[in-house]
Design a protein around this motif. Structure first.
Motif, mmCIF file in Angstrom:
data_model
loop_
_atom_site.group_PDB
_atom_site.id
_atom_site.type_symbol
_atom_site.label_atom_id
_atom_site.label_comp_id
_atom_site.label_asym_id
_atom_site.label_seq_id
_atom_site.Cartn_x
_atom_site.Cartn_y
_atom_site.Cartn_z
ATOM 1 N N GLN A 54 0.830 -1.197 0.000
ATOM 2 C CA GLN A 54 0.000 0.000 0.000
ATOM 3 C C GLN A 54 0.867 1.250 0.000
ATOM 4 O OE1 GLN A 54 -2.462 -0.735 3.554
ATOM 5 N NE2 GLN A 54 -4.211 -0.971 2.176
ATOM 6 N N LEU A 55 0.340 2.316 -0.560
ATOM 7 C CA LEU A 55 1.022 3.592 -0.475
ATOM 8 C C LEU A 55 1.053 4.042 0.984
ATOM 9 C CD1 LEU A 55 -0.356 5.576 -3.557
ATOM 10 C CD2 LEU A 55 1.703 4.175 -3.386
ATOM 11 N N PRO A 56 1.954 4.941 1.341
ATOM 12 C CA PRO A 56 2.063 5.383 2.737
ATOM 13 C C PRO A 56 0.745 5.935 3.282
ATOM 14 C CG PRO A 56 3.939 6.158 1.446
ATOM 15 C CD PRO A 56 2.964 5.559 0.474
ATOM 16 N N GLU A 57 0.564 5.810 4.582
ATOM 17 C CA GLU A 57 -0.658 6.259 5.240
ATOM 18 C C GLU A 57 -0.913 7.755 5.002
ATOM 19 O OE1 GLU A 57 -4.011 6.947 7.408
ATOM 20 O OE2 GLU A 57 -3.207 5.049 6.644
ATOM 21 N N ARG A 58 0.140 8.565 4.928
ATOM 22 C CA ARG A 58 -0.059 10.002 4.724
ATOM 23 C C ARG A 58 -0.764 10.279 3.392
ATOM 24 N NH1 ARG A 58 5.261 8.989 3.764
ATOM 25 N NH2 ARG A 58 6.046 9.510 1.668
ATOM 26 N N LEU A 59 -0.551 9.415 2.402
ATOM 27 C CA LEU A 59 -1.238 9.575 1.124
ATOM 28 C C LEU A 59 -2.650 9.005 1.198
ATOM 29 C CD1 LEU A 59 1.527 8.743 -1.520
ATOM 30 C CD2 LEU A 59 0.834 10.962 -0.636
ATOM 31 N N ARG A 60 -2.782 7.828 1.799
ATOM 32 C CA ARG A 60 -4.094 7.193 1.886
ATOM 33 C C ARG A 60 -5.068 8.036 2.698
ATOM 34 N NH1 ARG A 60 -3.512 2.571 4.660
ATOM 35 N NH2 ARG A 60 -1.258 2.679 4.974
ATOM 36 N N SER A 61 -4.558 8.753 3.698
ATOM 37 C CA SER A 61 -5.420 9.622 4.509
ATOM 38 C C SER A 61 -5.928 10.815 3.713
ATOM 39 C CB SER A 61 -4.666 10.111 5.750
ATOM 40 O OG SER A 61 -3.597 10.973 5.375
ATOM 41 N N GLN A 62 -5.292 11.093 2.583
ATOM 42 C CA GLN A 62 -5.733 12.169 1.691
ATOM 43 C C GLN A 62 -6.574 11.637 0.529
ATOM 44 O OE1 GLN A 62 -2.261 15.025 0.819
ATOM 45 N NE2 GLN A 62 -1.217 13.272 1.729
ATOM 46 N N GLY A 63 -6.936 10.354 0.606
ATOM 47 C CA GLY A 63 -7.722 9.747 -0.456
ATOM 48 C C GLY A 63 -6.888 9.296 -1.632
ATOM 49 N N ILE A 64 -5.555 9.289 -1.471
ATOM 50 C CA ILE A 64 -4.643 8.862 -2.540
ATOM 51 C C ILE A 64 -4.193 7.439 -2.223
ATOM 52 C CG2 ILE A 64 -2.550 9.381 -3.830
ATOM 53 C CD1 ILE A 64 -4.704 11.548 -4.000
ATOM 54 N N ASP A 65 -4.930 6.450 -2.754
ATOM 55 C CA ASP A 65 -4.622 5.060 -2.438
ATOM 56 C C ASP A 65 -4.052 4.299 -3.634
ATOM 57 O OD1 ASP A 65 -6.853 4.955 -4.026
ATOM 58 O OD2 ASP A 65 -8.114 3.879 -2.583
ATOM 59 N N SER A 66 -3.658 5.024 -4.677
ATOM 60 C CA SER A 66 -3.085 4.375 -5.856
ATOM 61 C C SER A 66 -2.144 5.338 -6.564
ATOM 62 C CB SER A 66 -4.184 3.930 -6.821
ATOM 63 O OG SER A 66 -4.838 5.054 -7.385
ATOM 64 N N VAL A 67 -1.219 4.766 -7.322
ATOM 65 C CA VAL A 67 -0.312 5.593 -8.121
ATOM 66 C C VAL A 67 -1.109 6.356 -9.172
ATOM 67 C CG1 VAL A 67 1.596 5.524 -9.781
ATOM 68 C CG2 VAL A 67 1.687 4.119 -7.716
ATOM 69 N N GLU A 68 -2.149 5.731 -9.698
ATOM 70 C CA GLU A 68 -2.976 6.428 -10.690
ATOM 71 C C GLU A 68 -3.585 7.693 -10.101
ATOM 72 O OE1 GLU A 68 -6.796 5.770 -13.680
ATOM 73 O OE2 GLU A 68 -6.289 4.220 -12.212
#
Length: 342
Positions: free
Chosen positions: A173-187
């Motif tokens: 998974q991408l880092p939590e700091r990205l996932r917390s911003q709704g960014i859960d994929s490279v796309e």
């Protein structure tokens, strides 16, 4: 200033900025021999093959680069168009297409030796033209350049999905700091509007005759701060640097698509951290040398990430980029006009 305009300035500046760094992909002299610049040291992947995604991520992790065939892109017309443009007089190109002012958003023509890598004493020995959707093109340029622009965006989306596909298989998974911003994929991370990406058409002029200039560095060592850099080149000369400091030809050919992972993709996957040596993606120092007396054209498309993403634990992508270029985009973020330095 709107997010779109800020993103446009950000991506254009990304494509202008070179920065020498010490990080290089982890491969050794034993895995890459120091042979001619056009040797294929990065494996060529069939973009249509069932295992293309697996091979792509493996190549990025190993070298920071990937080469693709069977991509459906033909740059023959592009080369003919831009050969005509660059054969025009310097006076004509400067008077009509050089627009180094805030209103131009840094798009347009830049003359030979206009660019210098940060910290370098010498100028890069090339001229180039920046193009973005809706921007004026030289009179002699056909719609093929605009088609290329769109084609590169389509391939970038495909490549980001290929990475996501492999990450899903691995459970990474991408880092939590990205996932917390709704960014859960490279796309999603690299999901910029088409108007916020840029194509740079580079021209390394031919030499009148053979000389000691063969082998000289004409584009100094740097990493790209973009997420993805996609390009075709008419001549060899692109080299990457191994961890031991040695230089190796990337390989490929005029019909081979070169993909380079930039710093934003590395940071967004935490590929710079020791604990992610096997899972993250790394950017790699690279440069261009003069391979022959012939002119070299390169058609490079740069795609960044959304500037407002928290790309590092303490920094947004925009802030990290500001540090790289000395704050040139600070005014843009505040709604002022700026001129991007090159």
């Amino acid at each position: 200033m709107s997010k779109l305009k800020t993103a446009l300035l950000y991506i254009i500046a990304i494509s202008c900025t070179l920065f020498p760094v010490t990080f290089a992909a982890e491969f050794t002299e034993g895995s890459l021999s120091a042979s001619a610049a056009n040797s294929t040291h990065v494996s060529i992947i069939d973009l249509q093959s069932p295992d293309a995604s697996e091979k792509f991520l493996e190549s990025l992790r190993k070298t920071g680069f990937a080469l693709f065939k069977n991509h459906g892109i033909d740059t023959t017309s592009l080369t003919k168009d831009w050969e005509e443009f660059y054969s025009s007089s310097d006076e004509y190109k400067m008077q009509k297409y050089f627009k180094n002012d805030p209103a131009s958003n840094a798009l347009g023509y830049y003359p030979y030796a206009a660019e210098r890598a940060e910290g370098a004493a010498a100028q890069n020995k090339m001229e180039y033209y920046h193009d973005a959707a809706g921007h004026e093109l030289p009179d002699c340029i056909s719609d093929e350049t605009k088609s290329y622009f769109s084609d590169m965006e389509t391939i970038k989306i495909q490549l980001s999905r290929m990475i996501d596909q492999e990450y899903a298989k691995e459970g990474f998974q991408l880092p939590e700091r990205l996932r917390s911003q709704g960014i859960d994929s490279v796309e999603k991370m690299s999901q910029l509007n088409l108007h916020s990406s840029v194509v740079r058409i580079l021209h390394y002029p031919a030499l009148a005759e053979a000389s000691d200039c063969i082998g000289e560095v004409v584009n100094l060592e740097h990493t790209d701060i973009s997420a993805f850099s996609l390009l075709f080149a008419t001549e060899p000369g692109l080299q990457l640097q191994a961890r031991d400091g040695s230089w190796h030809g990337v390989g490929g050919g005029s019909d081979i698509l070169v993909v380079n992972a930039g710093d934003m993709l590395m940071w967004g996957t935490d590929g710079h951290l020791p604990e992610n040596r096997e899972t993250g993606i790394k950017s790699t120092v690279h440069r261009v040398i003069r391979f022959s007396t012939r002119a070299r054209f390169a058609f490079a498309a740069f795609f960044g990430v959304k500037p407002w993403i928290q790309i590092l634990p303490e920094e947004t992508a925009l802030h990290a980029f500001n540090k790289r270029i000395g704050g040139n985009l600070t005014a843009a973020a505040e709604g002022e006009s700026v001129t991007t330095s090159v």
